[in-house]
Design a protein around this motif. Structure first.
Motif, PDB file in Angstrom:
ATOM      1  N   ALA A   1       3.000  10.595  -8.911  1.00 51.28           N
ATOM      2  CA  ALA A   1       2.749  10.763 -10.341  1.00 51.28           C
ATOM      3  C   ALA A   1       1.619  11.755 -10.606  1.00 51.28           C
ATOM      4  O   ALA A   1       1.696  12.574 -11.527  1.00 51.28           O
ATOM      5  CB  ALA A   1       2.416   9.408 -10.968  1.00 51.28           C
ATOM      6  N   ALA A   2       0.559  11.699  -9.784  1.00 51.71           N
ATOM      7  CA  ALA A   2      -0.587  12.579  -9.996  1.00 51.71           C
ATOM      8  C   ALA A   2      -0.238  14.040  -9.746  1.00 51.71           C
ATOM      9  O   ALA A   2      -0.742  14.945 -10.427  1.00 51.71           O
ATOM     10  CB  ALA A   2      -1.742  12.149  -9.098  1.00 51.71           C
TER      11      ALA A   2
ATOM     12  N   ALA B   1       0.828  -1.208   0.000  1.00 55.19           N
ATOM     13  CA  ALA B   1       0.000   0.000   0.000  1.00 55.19           C
ATOM     14  C   ALA B   1       0.861   1.256   0.000  1.00 55.19           C
ATOM     15  O   ALA B   1       0.561   2.231  -0.699  1.00 55.19           O
ATOM     16  CB  ALA B   1      -0.930  -0.005   1.210  1.00 55.19           C
ATOM     17  N   PHE B   2       1.934   1.238   0.770  1.00 51.78           N
ATOM     18  CA  PHE B   2       2.848   2.382   0.824  1.00 51.78           C
ATOM     19  C   PHE B   2       3.441   2.690  -0.547  1.00 51.78           C
ATOM     20  O   PHE B   2       3.423   3.836  -1.011  1.00 51.78           O
ATOM     21  CB  PHE B   2       3.963   2.097   1.833  1.00 51.78           C
ATOM     22  CG  PHE B   2       5.126   3.042   1.751  1.00 51.78           C
ATOM     23  CD1 PHE B   2       4.966   4.381   2.056  1.00 51.78           C
ATOM     24  CD2 PHE B   2       6.376   2.593   1.363  1.00 51.78           C
ATOM     25  CE1 PHE B   2       6.037   5.268   1.979  1.00 51.78           C
ATOM     26  CE2 PHE B   2       7.454   3.457   1.281  1.00 51.78           C
ATOM     27  CZ  PHE B   2       7.277   4.802   1.587  1.00 51.78           C
ATOM     28  N   VAL B   3       3.945   1.653  -1.208  1.00 50.89           N
ATOM     29  CA  VAL B   3       4.569   1.850  -2.518  1.00 50.89           C
ATOM     30  C   VAL B   3       3.535   2.271  -3.555  1.00 50.89           C
ATOM     31  O   VAL B   3       3.752   3.226  -4.325  1.00 50.89           O
ATOM     32  CB  VAL B   3       5.282   0.558  -2.966  1.00 50.89           C
ATOM     33  CG1 VAL B   3       5.793   0.702  -4.404  1.00 50.89           C
ATOM     34  CG2 VAL B   3       6.439   0.235  -2.025  1.00 50.89           C
ATOM     35  N   ALA B   4       2.380   1.579  -3.573  1.00 48.04           N
ATOM     36  CA  ALA B   4       1.369   1.859  -4.589  1.00 48.04           C
ATOM     37  C   ALA B   4       0.796   3.264  -4.446  1.00 48.04           C
ATOM     38  O   ALA B   4       0.731   4.032  -5.416  1.00 48.04           O
ATOM     39  CB  ALA B   4       0.254   0.817  -4.506  1.00 48.04           C
ATOM     40  N   VAL B   5       0.387   3.610  -3.240  1.00 51.63           N
ATOM     41  CA  VAL B   5      -0.211   4.928  -3.020  1.00 51.63           C
ATOM     42  C   VAL B   5       0.837   6.021  -3.167  1.00 51.63           C
ATOM     43  O   VAL B   5       0.578   7.084  -3.754  1.00 51.63           O
ATOM     44  CB  VAL B   5      -0.879   4.994  -1.631  1.00 51.63           C
ATOM     45  CG1 VAL B   5      -1.370   6.406  -1.334  1.00 51.63           C
ATOM     46  CG2 VAL B   5      -2.041   4.011  -1.558  1.00 51.63           C
ATOM     47  N   GLY B   6       2.022   5.784  -2.635  1.00 51.63           N
ATOM     48  CA  GLY B   6       3.089   6.784  -2.756  1.00 51.63           C
ATOM     49  C   GLY B   6       3.424   7.106  -4.200  1.00 51.63           C
ATOM     50  O   GLY B   6       3.535   8.282  -4.580  1.00 51.63           O
TER      51      GLY B   6
ATOM     52  N   VAL C   1       5.456  14.765  -1.149  1.00 46.14           N
ATOM     53  CA  VAL C   1       4.053  14.592  -0.763  1.00 46.14           C
ATOM     54  C   VAL C   1       3.662  13.125  -0.868  1.00 46.14           C
ATOM     55  O   VAL C   1       2.957  12.590  -0.014  1.00 46.14           O
ATOM     56  CB  VAL C   1       3.129  15.450  -1.654  1.00 46.14           C
ATOM     57  CG1 VAL C   1       1.663  15.237  -1.267  1.00 46.14           C
ATOM     58  CG2 VAL C   1       3.499  16.913  -1.552  1.00 46.14           C
ATOM     59  N   GLY C   2       4.141  12.468  -1.920  1.00 43.51           N
ATOM     60  CA  GLY C   2       3.789  11.071  -2.135  1.00 43.51           C
ATOM     61  C   GLY C   2       4.266  10.148  -1.029  1.00 43.51           C
ATOM     62  O   GLY C   2       3.557   9.225  -0.621  1.00 43.51           O
ATOM     63  N   ILE C   3       5.479  10.403  -0.500  1.00 43.33           N
ATOM     64  CA  ILE C   3       6.025   9.523   0.542  1.00 43.33           C
ATOM     65  C   ILE C   3       5.191   9.556   1.823  1.00 43.33           C
ATOM     66  O   ILE C   3       4.792   8.501   2.331  1.00 43.33           O
ATOM     67  CB  ILE C   3       7.497   9.867   0.827  1.00 43.33           C
ATOM     68  CG1 ILE C   3       8.372   9.434  -0.348  1.00 43.33           C
ATOM     69  CG2 ILE C   3       7.976   9.187   2.108  1.00 43.33           C
ATOM     70  CD1 ILE C   3       9.838   9.763  -0.182  1.00 43.33           C
TER      71      ILE C   3
ATOM     72  N   GLY D   1       1.756   8.022   1.161  1.00 42.39           N
ATOM     73  CA  GLY D   1       1.916   6.577   1.068  1.00 42.39           C
ATOM     74  C   GLY D   1       2.160   5.944   2.425  1.00 42.39           C
ATOM     75  O   GLY D   1       1.674   4.837   2.708  1.00 42.39           O
ATOM     76  N   GLY D   2       2.921   6.649   3.280  1.00 45.61           N
ATOM     77  CA  GLY D   2       3.162   6.136   4.625  1.00 45.61           C
ATOM     78  C   GLY D   2       1.889   6.015   5.436  1.00 45.61           C
ATOM     79  O   GLY D   2       1.670   5.016   6.130  1.00 45.61           O
ATOM     80  N   VAL D   3       1.036   7.022   5.333  1.00 43.09           N
ATOM     81  CA  VAL D   3      -0.255   6.967   6.035  1.00 43.09           C
ATOM     82  C   VAL D   3      -1.076   5.792   5.522  1.00 43.09           C
ATOM     83  O   VAL D   3      -1.646   5.019   6.307  1.00 43.09           O
ATOM     84  CB  VAL D   3      -1.031   8.287   5.841  1.00 43.09           C
ATOM     85  CG1 VAL D   3      -2.460   8.140   6.338  1.00 43.09           C
ATOM     86  CG2 VAL D   3      -0.329   9.425   6.588  1.00 43.09           C
ATOM     87  N   ALA D   4      -1.134   5.634   4.186  1.00 41.88           N
ATOM     88  CA  ALA D   4      -1.897   4.535   3.604  1.00 41.88           C
ATOM     89  C   ALA D   4      -1.328   3.187   4.029  1.00 41.88           C
ATOM     90  O   ALA D   4      -2.077   2.242   4.341  1.00 41.88           O
ATOM     91  CB  ALA D   4      -1.901   4.643   2.083  1.00 41.88           C
TER      92      ALA D   4
END
Length: 216
Positions: free
Chosen positions: A168-169, A158-163, A180-182, A185-188
């Motif tokens: 990218a977005a 989940a961390f890698v995918a969401v991050g 922002v992504g890291i 992703g950490g929260v996710a």
């Protein structure tokens, strides 16, 4: 009696929040950990609070906000001491100052939310740990090991995918979007890992008959 109980709870909560904020402020100035400081701080506070997910989210949010305020104060104090703040504000347009204030507000809000998420997660982890400690010795630790490994694997995915997705977005609009992504992703990842572990632990307890009414 009720008043004394409330005072005791208030003192305990204040100590827990202070401990979480202290850890969060230190983490905020460490490489990599700085991106997860409010999440970590909120989790520690709620774990110490031991009062359920709702209360954990509340004290976690207070901790996240405290981390934001203190780190901002420390950063500003260092800037003033080094002479970086002085005539600087005179050369910045009003709109620039307004934008800086808006960005700080957004950052404080994000850290508060991250603290709340960490607090809820920390409370769930504490409750699961307490339940496991109570049943330790009745079924061994193999099932717990499997639950931990499985939840960590799901959390990492989940961390890698969401991050990566958030990075990218936001790439066309924010630079560097990875910063922002890291944390997102950490929260996710934390939420996914905690939820999976909680579900597996609950099913394990239900299979043992401990989650059923009248079970010993």
């Amino acid at each position: 009696m009720n008043l004394s109980i409330r005072r005791a709870v208030t003192r305990r909560t204040a100590r827990n929040v202070s401990a979480g904020v202290a850890v969060g402020v230190v983490a905020a100035f460490l490489p990599l950990l700085s991106l997860f400081a409010p999440l970590l701080a909120g989790g520690i506070t709620a774990y110490l609070e031991r009062a359920g997910a709702r209360r954990g989210a509340l004290v976690g949010a207070a901790t996240g906000l405290g981390v934001s305020l203190l780190t901002s104060a420390v950063t500003l104090g260092v800037a003033v001491a080094n002479g970086a703040v002085g005539g600087f504000a005179d050369g910045v347009p009003f709109l620039g100052l307004l934008l800086a204030g808006a960005l700080w507000t957004a950052s404080a809000a994000a850290q508060t939310v991250a603290g709340a998420v960490g607090g809820a997660a920390g409370a769930v982890v504490e409750a699961d740990r307490t339940r496991f400690a109570a049943r330790l010795g009745t079924d061994g630790s193999r099932s717990s090991f499997v639950a931990v490994v499985g939840s960590l694997a799901v959390g990492l995915v989940a961390f890698v995918a969401v991050g990566l997705a958030v990075t990218a977005a936001l790439d066309p609009y924010v630079w560097p979007s990875l910063l922002v992504g890291i944390p997102v992703g950490g929260v996710a990842g934390v939420v996914a890992a905690v939820l999976v572990h909680h579900v597996l632990a609950t099913r394990r307890d239900a299979g043992d008959g401990r989650g059923k009414p009248g079970a010993s």
